[in-house]
Write a protein that holds these residues in place. Structure first.
Motif, PDB file in Angstrom:
ATOM      1  N   ASN A  40      -6.909  31.694  18.031  1.00  0.00           N
ATOM      2  CA  ASN A  40      -5.704  31.554  17.207  1.00  0.00           C
ATOM      3  C   ASN A  40      -6.024  31.626  15.712  1.00  0.00           C
ATOM      4  O   ASN A  40      -5.647  30.753  14.927  1.00  0.00           O
ATOM      5  N   GLN A  42      -6.399  34.441  12.209  1.00  0.00           N
ATOM      6  CA  GLN A  42      -6.051  35.734  11.640  1.00  0.00           C
ATOM      7  C   GLN A  42      -6.849  35.936  10.364  1.00  0.00           C
ATOM      8  O   GLN A  42      -7.121  34.971   9.631  1.00  0.00           O
ATOM      9  N   GLU A  57      -3.860  30.018  12.846  1.00  0.00           N
ATOM     10  CA  GLU A  57      -2.456  30.432  12.896  1.00  0.00           C
ATOM     11  C   GLU A  57      -1.483  29.297  12.617  1.00  0.00           C
ATOM     12  O   GLU A  57      -0.360  29.539  12.161  1.00  0.00           O
TER      13      GLU A  57
END
Length: 524
Positions: A40, A42, A57
């Motif tokens: 999770n 980015q 995230e």
């Protein structure tokens, strides 16, 4: 409800210590290592800074959906510029070229790098993910997925051989327009990240504006363990305090928590309200403080502010009578200013003591400052319960006014030069491709080891500049030391050079950051 982010999505991304910042889901640069066993996350490209970082995230929100709420989260010039840049990107994306030009196939490499970050196992010669940092390597205590910071570096750290981008020669990055006009490099705004720069970089590529994390609010009701251990018997006299800034606030907290009666005044009156809730009395003017208190402490920004407290409108000298009253100057001042103040105070029958303080915000809050005093001995004795509450030791340096100021200047010379040397050493290590964290670990085992230098060194490599000792105050003290050197015809070449380094750091926009921000000036 979780959001499925894809390459190119515009977002608000929050890093620890910073306000939510406008960014874009992007393909990481070669220098930004894939995370091992992290889920999770980015890779975010930050507008206004041209930097990349791994962000979890739960710290990311869609840009348009939360724009109205988060656009007010910061008022800094760098933040406003970043917002302006993302808005310009929305309207005219063609001006920005290809933000993912460092890879051949952005969509393919984006998916592959994310897959590597969640599936790749640690090999025997690599550190666990929770101990690995980007550039430079910095060990963290938490075992949760860490944010990795990184910007372009010619000689990058070793990367996993499975990274698909390793064999791809990186193209020369195209500079982004900051104001989206013909802006030259000399007018670039600073960046919020810290490390690693090209060996070919020009001095015109000014170091960027590393955002200053908000200083944690003072917990007035929490009594420090150090204060409890002192077992202080508070004086029954009434004390006044002028100035509730970084140092003054912590000092007054300990005076109140140790049972002293304190009357406070601050240029920004709103700060006094919190102290009133825990037992302080608020005065309208400095004159009112001195009139009602038996002994008044002053702890303001600089010599000019110290003079204003005494000679200014509604200042100390406007008090009808100073007979027998004590005035303790804790502001970092020069000997000449101290002489001016003592003449004015003693001329109206008052007692004067200069009590210079060595320490930072943390020491002020913990009650572990060092007090350097000179002047009226009876006043020094009357202040002992207060000094015990705010410090771990107090030194009486004689009745001659100026002794404390001079001693403080000497100590600040040693401290300032040491910090500048540490900053240059860390910058040199980074340029040489060495781990700055390793440098500090080795330094801690040598005769040069100092808890203060190690602490500031960690702040430098982590870009953690929450203000404990303002950089501008250090530069001010170095300037005072140079003035003392001139008066005594003492050559101070290292102090003069260090002063210029701190002056430059101030000019770059870091006056109110912590003194550790001098590293930003040293690294380019």
């Amino acid at each position: 409800m979780s959001v499925a982010y894809k390459l190119g999505d515009l977002v608000w991304a929050k890093m620890k210590g910073f306000s939510p910042w406008p960014g874009r889901v992007a393909v990481p640069t070669p220098e930004l290592k894939p995370l091992k066993k992290a889920t999770n996350i980015q890779c975010i490209y930050f507008f206004g800074t041209n930097n990349y970082a791994w962000i979890e995230e739960h710290n990311i929100k869609p840009y348009h959906e939360h724009k109205e709420q988060l656009i007010k989260s910061s008022k800094t010039a760098a933040f406003k510029e970043a917002v302006a840049q993302i808005e310009e990107y929305i309207e005219h994306p063609e001006k920005f070229g290809d933000l993912d030009e460092h890879v051949r196939n952005p969509e393919e490499d984006f998916d592959k790098l994310k897959s590597e970050g969640t599936e790749e196992e640690n090999t025997s010669d690599e550190k666990p993910a929770e101990e690995e940092a980007a550039t430079p390597e910095v060990k963290k205590k938490s075992s949760t997925p860490k944010i990795r910071l990184g910007i372009s570096k010619v000689k990058s750290a070793k990367r996993s051989s499975s990274a698909s981008i390793k064999a791809t020669p990186r193209k020369k990055a195209k500079p982004l327009s900051r104001s989206f006009t013909d802006c030259d490099l000399a007018n670039e705004k600073p960046s919020m990240l810290n490390h690693s720069f090209s060996k070919k970089s020009s001095l015109l590529h000014r170091p960027s504006n590393i955002l200053r994390p908000e200083t944690p609010p003072l917990d007035l009701e929490n009594v420090s363990e150090t204060l409890l251990e002192k077992n202080i018997k508070a004086s029954q006299m009434k004390f006044g305090f002028l100035g509730l800034g970084i140092m003054g606030g912590g000092i007054v907290k300990n005076l109140l928590n140790s049972g002293h009666k304190v009357l406070v005044w601050n240029r920004t009156g709103a700060k006094c309200k919190d102290f009133e809730k825990v037992g302080a009395t608020i005065a309208v003017t400095p004159c009112d403080v001195v009139e009602e208190a038996d002994i008044t402490f002053s702890c303001v920004a600089d010599p000019q502010a110290a003079k204003e407290m005494v000679f200014g409108n509604c200042g100390v000298l406007h008090c009808p009578s100073l007979e027998g009253k004590g005035y303790v100057e804790m502001t970092s001042i020069d000997a000449d200013t101290s002489h001016d103040i003592v003449e004015a105070i003693s001329g109206k029958g008052g007692r004067y003591l200069e009590a210079q303080i060595q320490g930072s915000k943390t020491q002020a809050e913990e009650g572990t400052l060092i007090i350097l005093a000179a002047g009226d001995r009876t006043l020094f004795d009357d202040c002992q319960s207060c000094f015990k509450a705010m410090s771990k030791n107090s030194f009486y340096l004689g009745s001659e006014i100026g002794n404390a100021s001079k001693m403080n200047s000497v100590l600040q010379v040693v401290g300032g030069v040491s910090l500048a040397a540490l900053a240059e050493g860390l910058a040199l290590a980074d340029r040489a491709g060495l781990s700055q964290a390793d440098l500090l670990d080795v330094l801690a085992l040598t005769p040069l080891a100092s808890p203060h230098l190690i602490l500031k060194g960690r702040a430098m490599i982590e870009s953690s500049y929450s203000t404990h000792q303002p950089l501008t105050h250090m530069q001010k003290d170095l300037k005072l030391a140079l003035g003392l050197g001139d008066a005594l015809e003492q050559s101070l070449p290292l102090t003069a050079t260090t002063n210029e380094i701190f002056k430059h750091a101030k000019r770059l926009g870091y006056a109110n950051h912590d003194v550790a921000a001098v590293y930003i000036r040293a690294r380019f």
